[in-house]
Design a protein around this motif. Structure first.
Motif, short mmCIF file in Angstrom:
data_model
loop_
_atom_site.label_atom_id
_atom_site.label_comp_id
_atom_site.label_asym_id
_atom_site.label_seq_id
_atom_site.Cartn_x
_atom_site.Cartn_y
_atom_site.Cartn_z
N LEU A 1 0.85 -1.20 0.00
CA LEU A 1 0.00 0.00 0.00
C LEU A 1 0.88 1.24 0.00
O LEU A 1 1.76 1.40 0.85
N GLU A 2 0.62 2.09 -0.97
CA GLU A 2 1.35 3.36 -1.06
C GLU A 2 0.50 4.46 -0.41
O GLU A 2 -0.66 4.64 -0.77
N VAL A 3 1.13 5.23 0.55
CA VAL A 3 0.43 6.32 1.25
C VAL A 3 1.21 7.60 1.05
O VAL A 3 2.44 7.64 1.28
N SER A 4 0.52 8.70 0.64
CA SER A 4 1.17 9.99 0.40
C SER A 4 0.46 11.07 1.19
O SER A 4 -0.78 11.07 1.32
N ASP A 5 1.27 12.04 1.79
CA ASP A 5 0.64 13.18 2.49
C ASP A 5 0.32 14.29 1.50
O ASP A 5 0.51 14.14 0.30
N ARG A 6 -0.13 15.43 2.00
CA ARG A 6 -0.58 16.51 1.14
C ARG A 6 0.55 17.10 0.31
O ARG A 6 0.32 17.67 -0.77
N GLN A 7 1.78 17.00 0.81
CA GLN A 7 2.92 17.55 0.09
C GLN A 7 3.60 16.53 -0.82
O GLN A 7 4.63 16.82 -1.42
N GLY A 8 3.03 15.32 -0.89
CA GLY A 8 3.56 14.32 -1.80
C GLY A 8 4.61 13.41 -1.19
O GLY A 8 5.18 12.58 -1.90
N LYS A 9 4.90 13.55 0.12
CA LYS A 9 5.86 12.65 0.74
C LYS A 9 5.19 11.29 0.87
O LYS A 9 4.11 11.17 1.44
N THR A 10 5.85 10.24 0.31
CA THR A 10 5.22 8.93 0.12
C THR A 10 5.99 7.85 0.84
O THR A 10 7.22 7.89 0.94
N ALA A 11 5.25 6.86 1.30
CA ALA A 11 5.84 5.66 1.91
C ALA A 11 5.01 4.47 1.47
O ALA A 11 3.79 4.56 1.31
N VAL A 12 5.68 3.31 1.25
CA VAL A 12 5.00 2.07 0.87
C VAL A 12 5.02 1.13 2.08
O VAL A 12 6.08 0.87 2.65
N HIS A 13 3.84 0.67 2.48
CA HIS A 13 3.71 -0.19 3.66
C HIS A 13 3.15 -1.54 3.25
O HIS A 13 2.33 -1.66 2.32
N SER A 14 3.59 -2.58 3.95
CA SER A 14 3.11 -3.94 3.69
C SER A 14 1.92 -4.22 4.59
O SER A 14 1.94 -3.90 5.79
#
Length: 607
Positions: A539-552
């Motif tokens: 699952l890819e999650v991004s905040d309002r400024q586009g900073k993204t992290a992929v979580h299992s």
């Protein structure tokens, strides 16, 4: 002969008929209470016909109290007074037949109407037989000695006119006299004095006061005693035993006693005339206060406000003393202004004072992603002592997160690691540290400054999830589980977030909604397809400024028991079974264990 008796008059029936229209009038008699005898005293004769007899006369002075005061002759109708009468007790006597009128008597005796009334009035004439009486046998008052006029009041029991006079005074007054002022129509007299009372000459005066009335035929009088106690007044001012002196005190102290000033006062000890009241002059900054010792009457000088050697090493003040009540003298009658004074020199001793930061509180702003060694601020402390020769060293006082370091010589503050706004030691974006400045004086002193760092947030944290392991039930309907995204950064570096599943998930898994602070993971597998077991999703999650992290996401799917909460892992743990291979290995292990046991037993027997 038929007689009728009424109100003490006895008549025949024929006389009553003859006198039907006659009025009987009885005059009033008077008696002077001042008559001194002899007795009995003839008052006169009742004016009635000589052929009428008086019988059964009733009333006060005859057959009622006072008994036998009067004698009435039934035949001659003469009245006599038998003894003295006090008008203050009885001012009039009325002699009649009780509860019976003459008309009622006539009606009861025979037919006819005689309008007659009979009554004997004896009025007592007042005479001056009572002397004036004072309310008290002895009057006692206490007054202060003073140049002004004082008064004392005594009164009589009667509201009449009297003349008052002072018969004697003990001891004999000197340079003053007592006088009495009469108050017309009040029966009162006011005692005052002319001159000046002096406690030292007499502490008490005893007066015999006489009151004389204006009565006739002669005046009467009585006396009372008036005791006037003279309370000691302020005839002497307090005088300092010394005219000047010195005191020493270290700077920085407050509320300490620095001097005791002695005075003498010849007035009576413990009185208001003896108690001293001190005033300080020349204390422009209000550094001192002075109290009075209630036992010794000394002036106690205290430091009221902290003294600073560097500001002024020497203080000169003047202290004056007077009493709680005004001073007076019989010569002038005015307040004496020449008060005794004391000149006090206060030496302020220099002490090693702690270094002083200017300012001692400061707030700065810094971003949380600044590099190691980033310059924040310089806090400088100065030595307040006059010589200023002490060397100052700086050190960290409080830095709970270890964010900063300080140069010991210059007071320069820099970062020792990156500032973290999300640290638990940062409250509402503010991080507070304390810096110490220590000198090398004797003894060493330390000053403190506070530096508040307002840490500005940056987008240094990628979004995370509140869970990464999920249990999901396989049902005939669509299955789903809620997941929430987290980000310690503040606005605008946090949510709402964007969510996206990676990989081959079409018609299998879905995110709803794809934007927000939380989402639901939806199992879209058809009901006829059983997908029990473990599934790994990205699952890819991004905040309002586009900073993204992929979580299992580790998803376990099972057929749930009748509980509201999925329990796939619990069912897997308790429901595990051994396969055929595992059973073979277990059986082989048992055989090996039995064989080994027998071999050991055989060897033991051979031995």
């Amino acid at each position: 002969m038929q007689y009728a008796q009424c109100l003490g008059i006895q008549l025949s029936a024929s006389d009553i008929l003859l006198r039907q229209k006659r009025n009987w009038v009885i005059e009033t008699f008077t008696f002077d209470e001042g008559y001194s005898g002899p007795y009995p005293l003839y008052l006169g004769r009742i004016n009635i016909a000589t052929d009428i007899r008086l019988t059964e006369i009733h009333g006060p002075g005859v057959d009622e109290e006072p008994l036998n005061l009067f004698k009435i002759d039934n035949k001659t109708a003469e009245i006599w007074v038998m003894q003295p009468v006090d008008r203050e007790i009885h001012d009039q006597f009325k002699v009649i037949r009780k509860n019976h009128t003459f008309e009622q008597c006539v009606v009861q005796s025979l037919t006819g109407d005689i309008n007659a009334k009979i009554g004997i009035n004896i009025d007592i004439i007042d005479t001056n037989d009572n002397e004036p009486k004072f309310n008290n046998h002895v009057y006692e008052v206490t007054i202060e000695e003073a140049p002004s006029q004082a008064t004392d009041r005594d009164s009589t029991e009667k509201n009449r006119k009297f003349s008052f006079s002072i018969e004697s005074v003990s001891p004999t007054p000197q340079n003053f006299e007592f006088v009495i002022n009469e108050e017309p129509d009040s029966g009162n007299g006011t005692i005052s004095f002319k001159g000046c009372l002096d406690h030292e000459k007499a502490q008490k005066y005893t007066l015999i006061v006489k009151a004389t009335d204006h009565g006739q035929p002669k005046s009467l009088s009585s006396s009372t005693t008036v005791i006037i106690n003279i309370e000691d007044g302020n005839r002497h001012l307090p005088v300092f035993t010394k005219q000047k002196g010195e005191a020493s005190v270290k700077e920085g102290l407050q509320g300490v006693l620095i001097s005791r000033l002695q005075v003498t006062d010849e007035d009576t000890r413990g009185t208001k005339a003896w108690k001293a009241k001190y005033k300080i002059q020349g204390d422009t900054n209000g550094n001192f206060r002075i109290d009075t010792d209630p036992e010794t009457n000394e002036g106690l000088v205290y430091v009221q406000k902290i003294l600073d050697y560097e500001e002024d090493p020497l203080k000169n003040i003047i202290i004056s003393a007077e009493n709680e009540i005004l001073y007076f003298t019989c010569v002038t009658g005015t307040k004496e202004m020449r008060l005794s004074t004391y000149h006090l020199t206060v030496n302020i001793e220099d002490v090693n004072e702690p270094p002083v930061f200017d300012p001692s509180n400061k707030t700065i702003t810094a971003y949380e992603d600044v590099a190691l060694g980033y310059y924040l601020e310089t806090l400088i402390a100065k030595d307040p002592d006059v010589n200023g020769a002490n060397q100052i060293r700086y050190m960290i006082g409080e830095d709970p997160a270890g964010f900063v370091t300080v140069d010991s010589n210059s007071g320069k503050i820099t970062t020792s690691k990156s500032l973290d706004r999300e640290s638990q030691l940062v409250k509402d974006g503010l991080y507070v540290i304390k810096i110490y400045a220590t000198d090398n004086g004797e003894p060493s002193q330390t000053g403190t400054a506070t530096l508040s760092i307002k840490i500005v947030d940056v987008n240094d944290n990628a979004p995370s999830l509140d869970k990464s392991i999920i249990d999901m039930c396989q049902t005939d309907k669509i299955s789903l589980v809620s997941v929430t995204a987290l980000d310690p950064d503040a606005e605008p570096y946090s949510g709402p977030f964007s969510f996206k599943l990676l990989g081959d998930v079409k018609d299998k898994w879905r995110i709803d909604p794809e934007k927000g602070h939380s989402f639901k993971l939806v199992n879209e597998h058809k009901a006829t397809i059983m997908i029990f077991g473990q599934h790994e999703l990205q699952l890819e999650v991004s905040d309002r400024q586009g900073k993204t992290a992929v979580h299992s996401l580790s998803v376990s799917v099972c057929k749930c028991s009748k509980t509201p909460k999925p329990d796939c892992r619990l069912k897997k743990h308790t429901g595990s079974r051994l396969g055929p291979g595992a059973l073979g290995i277990l059986f082989l292990s048992i055989l090996l264990f039995i064989g080994t046991t027998k071999s050991k037993s055989f060897m033991s027997t051979e031995s």
